[in-house]
Design an enzyme around this catalytic site. Structure first.
Site, mmCIF file in Angstrom:
data_model
loop_
_atom_site.group_PDB
_atom_site.id
_atom_site.type_symbol
_atom_site.label_atom_id
_atom_site.label_comp_id
_atom_site.label_asym_id
_atom_site.label_seq_id
_atom_site.Cartn_x
_atom_site.Cartn_y
_atom_site.Cartn_z
ATOM 1 N N HIS A 1 -2.207 -0.132 3.222
ATOM 2 C CA HIS A 1 -2.556 1.334 2.939
ATOM 3 C C HIS A 1 -3.507 1.205 1.969
ATOM 4 O O HIS A 1 -4.395 2.244 1.953
ATOM 5 C CB HIS A 1 -1.207 1.831 2.338
ATOM 6 C CG HIS A 1 -0.026 1.877 3.251
ATOM 7 N ND1 HIS A 1 -0.559 2.488 4.592
ATOM 8 C CD2 HIS A 1 1.255 1.897 3.136
ATOM 9 C CE1 HIS A 1 0.958 2.569 5.396
ATOM 10 N NE2 HIS A 1 1.618 2.145 4.269
ATOM 11 N N HIS B 1 2.421 -5.035 3.345
ATOM 12 C CA HIS B 1 2.499 -3.683 3.693
ATOM 13 C C HIS B 1 1.581 -2.610 2.950
ATOM 14 O O HIS B 1 0.735 -1.941 3.328
ATOM 15 C CB HIS B 1 3.944 -3.185 3.954
ATOM 16 C CG HIS B 1 4.311 -1.981 4.744
ATOM 17 N ND1 HIS B 1 4.337 -1.862 5.938
ATOM 18 C CD2 HIS B 1 4.100 -0.704 3.947
ATOM 19 C CE1 HIS B 1 4.613 -0.493 6.108
ATOM 20 N NE2 HIS B 1 4.081 0.296 5.124
ATOM 21 N N GLU B 2 1.925 -2.607 1.822
ATOM 22 C CA GLU B 2 1.390 -1.613 0.796
ATOM 23 C C GLU B 2 -0.116 -1.903 0.771
ATOM 24 O O GLU B 2 -0.898 -0.865 0.403
ATOM 25 C CB GLU B 2 2.034 -1.538 -0.465
ATOM 26 C CG GLU B 2 3.548 -1.007 -0.505
ATOM 27 C CD GLU B 2 3.673 0.404 0.261
ATOM 28 O OE1 GLU B 2 2.675 0.984 0.253
ATOM 29 O OE2 GLU B 2 4.762 0.480 1.013
#
Length: 450
Positions: free
Chosen positions: A26, A22-23
């Site tokens: 980003h 997920h990170e």
């Protein structure tokens, strides 16, 4: 390995991988679009391991493995040198900021597709969708279904295992109306059956009871395992390997019959007939009474199983080649995402109980259980959680990625960002929502343990 070790290890591995993906979404999109990243952290709290890369990004691991974050250069969070203002997140175009924020959930969906692809290529084993005798008055009984019938298709879509059937049934019950099934009796020809699901409750806790559908079990006396110390089973002199034949004269032909009889007779003094090494005997057992959500249930204090060879003819396997698994994995990710969103919507209007909300304790238990079963089970668990993280993070709640996207949409309509006061108020609302959700999740977890 103790259960708690499996649970903790499974939880840490699963959450670490899911949060990292997920990170990293980003991080990767931010770097690709020219935004300077200051820190990539796995976990929260004071880092116990930090590494600074050549490009100046600080990579750290913190002790609380329940999330992570990517810190980018931003004038709202600290001074920015004039020559780096173009690298700050807040100075990017609306489209770039939205892309960076949306990348986290998108990467969760991409990970889910990859995990489902692995599951389909490796192959999954399960039980054929044969059903037990539906209870009288149930939807399945009213449609004429019988014990041993195999559900081979739901609304024309072929099903191979109970796991696939379960998901299909939940989706179709959410649609309401009539549910067309293709059913085949042993040695018979397929026939079409229609279930009226208009009055079936959509809550997974009661949905299958309302339908009257449960997996078929071979007729065989259950075998006792794991006699607990101080339990009614030990007090009655029962031993591991004892085959239960009857209780108070009622024949017991499967593990589910034994469990159902015991649960339905809290505190009962019963005569249990067993077969031990070919010799039959009868013993007196005093069942304990346990309370679950205000209801009394009987307890024997032992595990129960059937000879494993009885299940061989009921096993089914689903395996796809590497190319066919790609669209199947994408479709499965979409279906689980849409199903998750629909169930959340039904939870909001009260059709689904909030007791279905799980927290870290329950997730850890399921992680440990799936890891013990095997690699495919653990990969399937991670895929489901990755889908859930993607969907939840896209909800329009401030502090979540979806909340930021909502604020960007408002900015696009207004032509300017919200005021700092409005932004702060939205943050407070977001934290209040997340806090309430976490309290509910922990409460549900604790009540399940109790």
């Amino acid at each position: 390995m103790p259960d708690i070790v499996w649970s903790v290890a499974g939880f840490i591995v699963a959450i670490s991988v899911l949060v990292c993906f997920h990170e990293f979404g980003h991080y990767w999109v931010a770097r690709t679009l020219g935004v300077k990243v200051l820190r990539f952290s796995l976990g929260f709290g004071t880092p116990f391991k930090t590494f600074v890369a050549r490009d100046g990004v600080e990579w750290s691991i913190a002790p609380l493995p329940i999330g992570g974050y990517v810190k980018m250069l931003d004038e709202r969070e600290g001074p920015v040198a004039p020559h780096e203002r173009h690298l700050a997140f807040n100075n990017q175009s609306l489209a770039k900021r939205a892309a960076i924020v949306a990348a986290g959930p998108v990467f969760n969906f991409m990970l889910a597709i990859a995990l489902y692809w692995l599951v389909f290529v490796i192959g999954t084993e399960g039980l054929k969708p044969l059903i037990a005798q539906p209870p009288a008055g149930s939807v399945a009984a009213s449609a004429g279904l019988q014990a041993g019938d195999e559900i081979v298709a739901v609304d024309g879509e072929v099903v191979q295992t109970w796991a696939v059937l379960g998901t299909d049934l939940i989706e179709r019950v959410l649609d309401g109306g009539n549910l067309p099934l293709t059913v085949q009796s042993k040695g018979g020809v397929p026939r079409e059956v229609s279930l009226d699901v208009s009055k079936v409750r959509v809550d997974p806790e009661v949905l299958f009871d309302d339908l009257g559908l449960s997996p078929y079990e071979p007729m065989a006396p259950p075998v006792l395992t794991q006699i607990l110390k101080g339990s009614p089973a030990e007090a009655a002199g029962l031993q591991e390997g004892d085959r239960v034949l009857s209780l108070d004269g009622a024949a017991i032909n499967s593990p589910s019959q034994l469990v159902s009889w015991v649960r339905a007779h809290p505190g009962a003094i019963a005569e249990i007939e067993i077969d031990r090494g070919g010799e039959r005997s009868k013993r007196r057992v005093v069942l304990e009474t346990t309370q679950t959500e205000g209801k009394a249930y009987g307890r024997l204090g032992s595990g129960v199983a059937t000879p494993p060879d009885l299940w061989q003819d009921l096993r089914a396997e689903r395996r796809l080649d590497s190319l066919a698994a790609i669209p199947a994995a994408a479709e499965q990710t979409w279906r689980m995402s849409w199903l998750t969103l629909r169930m959340l919507g039904r939870m909001v209007i009260g059709d689904v109980s909030v007791k279905n909300v799980s927290g870290p304790i329950q997730i850890a238990q399921v992680a440990g259980d799936s890891a013990r079963v095997g690699l495919v089970s653990f990969l399937s668990f991670m895929a489901i959680v990755s889908v859930s993280l993607g969907v939840l993070n896209l909800l329009p709640v401030p502090v979540l990625d979806g909340g930021h996207l909502l604020l960007f949409a408002i900015e696009g309509v207004k032509g300017r960002p919200l005021s700092e006061r409005a932004m702060a108020a939205s943050q407070y609302l977001g934290f209040a929502f997340i806090g309430t959700l976490m309290v509910l999740a922990f409460y549900n977890d604790i009540m399940r343990l109790i």
